[in-house]
Design an enzyme around this catalytic site. Structure first.
Site, PDB file in Angstrom:
ATOM      1  N   HIS A 194      -0.917   7.698   5.732  1.00  0.00           N
ATOM      2  CA  HIS A 194       0.397   7.524   5.082  1.00  0.00           C
ATOM      3  C   HIS A 194       1.168   8.850   5.123  1.00  0.00           C
ATOM      4  O   HIS A 194       0.623   9.887   4.732  1.00  0.00           O
ATOM      5  CB  HIS A 194       0.221   7.043   3.640  1.00  0.00           C
ATOM      6  CG  HIS A 194      -0.366   5.670   3.558  1.00  0.00           C
ATOM      7  ND1 HIS A 194       0.378   4.556   3.249  1.00  0.00           N
ATOM      8  CD2 HIS A 194      -1.623   5.226   3.786  1.00  0.00           C
ATOM      9  CE1 HIS A 194      -0.409   3.498   3.289  1.00  0.00           C
ATOM     10  NE2 HIS A 194      -1.620   3.865   3.600  1.00  0.00           N
ATOM     11  N   ASP A 210      -7.650  -3.897   7.964  1.00  0.00           N
ATOM     12  CA  ASP A 210      -6.775  -2.715   7.880  1.00  0.00           C
ATOM     13  C   ASP A 210      -6.253  -2.372   9.284  1.00  0.00           C
ATOM     14  O   ASP A 210      -6.062  -1.206   9.612  1.00  0.00           O
ATOM     15  CB  ASP A 210      -7.521  -1.535   7.247  1.00  0.00           C
ATOM     16  CG  ASP A 210      -6.593  -0.387   6.842  1.00  0.00           C
ATOM     17  OD1 ASP A 210      -5.370  -0.611   6.722  1.00  0.00           O
ATOM     18  OD2 ASP A 210      -7.096   0.735   6.654  1.00  0.00           O
ATOM     19  N   HIS A 244     -10.204  -0.376   0.893  1.00  0.00           N
ATOM     20  CA  HIS A 244     -11.104   0.261   1.872  1.00  0.00           C
ATOM     21  C   HIS A 244     -12.005   1.324   1.230  1.00  0.00           C
ATOM     22  O   HIS A 244     -11.826   2.520   1.406  1.00  0.00           O
ATOM     23  CB  HIS A 244     -10.373   0.784   3.103  1.00  0.00           C
ATOM     24  CG  HIS A 244      -9.088   1.525   2.885  1.00  0.00           C
ATOM     25  ND1 HIS A 244      -8.988   2.637   2.094  1.00  0.00           N
ATOM     26  CD2 HIS A 244      -7.854   1.321   3.395  1.00  0.00           C
ATOM     27  CE1 HIS A 244      -7.740   3.079   2.126  1.00  0.00           C
ATOM     28  NE2 HIS A 244      -7.034   2.292   2.894  1.00  0.00           N
ATOM     29  N   LEU A 264      -8.269   8.956  10.566  1.00  0.00           N
ATOM     30  CA  LEU A 264      -8.396   7.539  10.896  1.00  0.00           C
ATOM     31  C   LEU A 264      -7.159   6.817  10.363  1.00  0.00           C
ATOM     32  O   LEU A 264      -6.708   7.077   9.248  1.00  0.00           O
ATOM     33  CB  LEU A 264      -9.658   6.943  10.259  1.00  0.00           C
ATOM     34  CG  LEU A 264     -10.984   7.238  10.964  1.00  0.00           C
ATOM     35  CD1 LEU A 264     -12.141   6.745  10.105  1.00  0.00           C
ATOM     36  CD2 LEU A 264     -11.043   6.592  12.346  1.00  0.00           C
ATOM     37  N   ALA A 265      -6.600   5.947  11.186  1.00  0.00           N
ATOM     38  CA  ALA A 265      -5.347   5.267  10.809  1.00  0.00           C
ATOM     39  C   ALA A 265      -5.531   3.772  10.933  1.00  0.00           C
ATOM     40  O   ALA A 265      -4.948   3.110  11.773  1.00  0.00           O
ATOM     41  CB  ALA A 265      -4.210   5.745  11.706  1.00  0.00           C
ATOM     42  N   GLU A 325       0.881  -1.180   0.000  1.00  0.00           N
ATOM     43  CA  GLU A 325       0.000   0.000   0.000  1.00  0.00           C
ATOM     44  C   GLU A 325       0.914   1.225   0.000  1.00  0.00           C
ATOM     45  O   GLU A 325       1.522   1.573   0.999  1.00  0.00           O
ATOM     46  CB  GLU A 325      -0.925  -0.011   1.222  1.00  0.00           C
ATOM     47  CG  GLU A 325      -2.050   1.009   1.091  1.00  0.00           C
ATOM     48  CD  GLU A 325      -3.028   0.982   2.262  1.00  0.00           C
ATOM     49  OE1 GLU A 325      -2.641   0.561   3.361  1.00  0.00           O
ATOM     50  OE2 GLU A 325      -4.179   1.414   2.069  1.00  0.00           O
TER      51      GLU A 325
HETATM   52 ZN   LIG Z   1      -5.052   2.576   3.512  1.00  0.00          ZN
END
Ligand SMILES: [Zn+2]
Length: 395
Positions: A155, A288, A230, A321-322, A143
Site C-alpha cells: 500500500h 489476495d 492475511h 510482496l504485493a 483495505e
Molecule cells: Zn493486504
C-alpha cells in the site's frame, strides 16, 4: 420453480457431508434438492448433466481479491469486473469481495462508487439477466487507507491516512452500503472510533497491516474486530515476549484468520500452527491476488502503482510482496498437502467459513436445498473442470 437441470456426481462434499453417486437438482438459480441418486427422483423433461466421474463441491468464495487477468478491481468498470469474474470462475470461485487497495481519496471514492453500482446491479438481476458472467461480487472489502506505514506491504505510504470517521463515512456512502469488510490497523490513533462507526454501519472489521502489540489487538477485538487479514503478512512479528497482533489472532477465538496459502507468503510450519491454533473452522483461504494473476511474468497494476510478477511471485519495485497470483482451487490443494488434512476437511476454508462471516451460510458455501446453485466440479486431483454460478455454467 420448475427443475431445469439435474447434475449427476460421483461424489458430493456439501461440504460437511459426503454423498456418493449423488444428484443435484437445480431450479432457476437455486438448488432444489440434493441426495443419493436412489433417493432423488429426476422429474421428466429435466436436462441431465453427467459428472459421475467427478467430485462436486460448493463454489469457492474469495473474501480478499484485488484483481486478476490483467485487471485491477479499482478500475471499477464492467470490463474489469467481467475479466476478473470469468478468470475466477475458471478456478472454481463463484463469489468474491472486490477488494480496494489504498489510493487517493478521489480514486477510492471513484472505485467504491463504480463497484457499488456493479454489485447492486448483480443483486437485483436474480441471476437471470446478469450482465457479467462468472463469479458474483458479494460486496466490497475496503483495505485501507487507515493502515500502519511500518506494515504497509504494497500500500503506497503517501496515501495512508490517520483514521477518520468522516473519511470512512464518505467511502461507505460512495459504495452505496455494499462494503462488507473494513480493514484497518487498530493501533493507530482514532482507529477504535472508526471501528465502532463502521460496525454501526453493519460492516465486519478486519485488522491487518498492523504493528499492534498483543494488548492493542485485544482492545480492538474487545471493541468488535472479528477478522484478521492475511495473517502473518504485514503484521508485527511474533516474539515470545512480545507476541503482538499475531499472538492475539492465534489465541482469540473471536477472530477469523485469512491465509494466503501459496507456499510463498507463509511457510508451512506457520500454516500448520495457524490451523492448530484457530481450528479449521476459523481459517479463511484468500487469494489476495492482483492483476498479474493468470498472466505471464511482467509488470502489472495494483491500484495506482506498478507491481512485477516473476515466477508467479508478485512484488513492488522495493521488493515487498504485493499480493499473490494464486487462486482458491490451488490454495485448497496446498492446504491439504501442507497440513496433512483431507481435502474435504480443508474445504470449508474456501466455502462455508467465508459464507458464515458474510452471514450468507444458508445461501452460499453449501450444497443444500434452497442455496444458490454455485458449484465447482473437480477431477480426481481436485482440478476444476466446470463451474456453475447460480445455476448457469460459467465455463
Ligand atoms: Zn493486504
Amino acid at each position: 420453480m420448475k427443475t431445469t437441470k439435474a447434475i449427476l456426481a460421483g461424489i458430493i462434499y456439501t461440504p460437511s457431508d459426503v454423498i456418493e453417486n449423488g444428484v443435484i437438482l437445480i431450479a432457476g438459480h437455486r438448488i432444489a434438492k440434493v441426495g443419493p441418486r436412489e433417493q432423488v427422483k429426476i422429474p421428466a423433461g429435466t436436462t441431465v448433466i453427467d459428472n459421475q466421474d467427478r467430485l462436486i463441491v460448493p463454489g469457492f468464495i474469495d473474501m480478499h481479491i484485488h484483481g486478476a487477468a490483467g485487471h485491477d478491481l479499482m478500475e471499477a468498470t464492467t470490463e474489469a469486473v467481467s475479466a476478473v469474474a470469468s478468470y475466477l470462475a475458471r478456478h472454481g470461485t463463484t463469489a468474491y469481495l472486490a477488494t480496494t487497495v489504498t489510493a487517493s481519496l478521489d480514486r477510492t471514492l471513484h472505485a467504491a462508487r463504480g463497484l457499488g453500482e456493479i454489485i447492486r446491479a448483480s443483486q437485483s438481476s436474480h441471476g437471470a439477466s446478469d450482465k457479467i458472467a462468472g463469479a458474483q461480487p458479494l460486496g466490497i472489502h475496503l483495505e485501507g487507507p487507515f493502515l500502519n506505514a511500518k506494515k504497509r506491504g504494497a500500500h503506497p505510504v503517501s496515501q495512508l491516512r490517520k483514521p477518520s470517521v468522516e473519511i470512512a463515512e464518505r467511502i461507505l456512502d460512495a459504495a452505496d452500503d455494499t462494503a462488507r469488510i473494513f480493514t484497518l490497523a487498530p493501533e493507530l490513533e482514532g482507529a477504535l472510533t472508526v471501528l465502532e462507526y463502521v460496525r454501526s454501519r453493519g460492516l465486519r472489521v478486519g485488522i491487518g497491516h498492523s504493528n499492534a502489540t498483543f494488548e492493542e489487538a485485544e482492545r480492538a477485538i474487545a471493541a468488535g474486530a472479528t477478522h484478521a487479514v492475511h495473517v502473518y503478512n504485514a503484521m508485527r512479528p511474533f516474539m515470545h515476549r512480545d507476541s503482538g497482533i499475531i499472538g492475539a489472532v492465534l489465541t482469540d477465538n473471536r477472530v477469523t484468520a485469512e491465509l494466503i496459502c501459496d507456499g510463498v507468503h507463509v511457510e508451512i510450519p506457520a500454516i500448520q500452527l495457524l490451523v492448530k491454533a484457530k481450528g479449521i473452522e476459523r481459517v479463511i483461504l484468500v487469494s489476495d491476488s492482483s492483476s498479474g494473476a493468470g498472466m505471464p511474468d511482467g509488470n502489472y497494476r495494483l491500484g495506482n502503482f506498478t507491481v512485477h510478477v516473476a515466477g508467479g511471485v508478485c512484488r513492488t519495485v522495493e521488493g515487498n510482496l504485493a499480493g499473490s497470483t494464486i487462486t482458491l482451487d490451488a490454495a485448497l490443494r496446498n492446504l491439504a498437502s501442507f497440513t496433512g488434512l483431507s481435502y474435504q476437511q480443508c474445504l470449508p476454508c474456501a466455502t462455508l467459513n467465508p459464507a458464515r462471516i458474510l452471514g450468507l451460510e444458508e445461501q452460499k458455501g453449501v450444497i443444500a436445498a434452497g442455496a444458490d446453485a454455485d458449484l465447482a466440479i473437480l477431477d480426481r486431483n481436485h482440478y476444476v473442470t466446470q463451474t456453475y454460478v447460480r445455476g448457469r455454467p460459467a465455463l
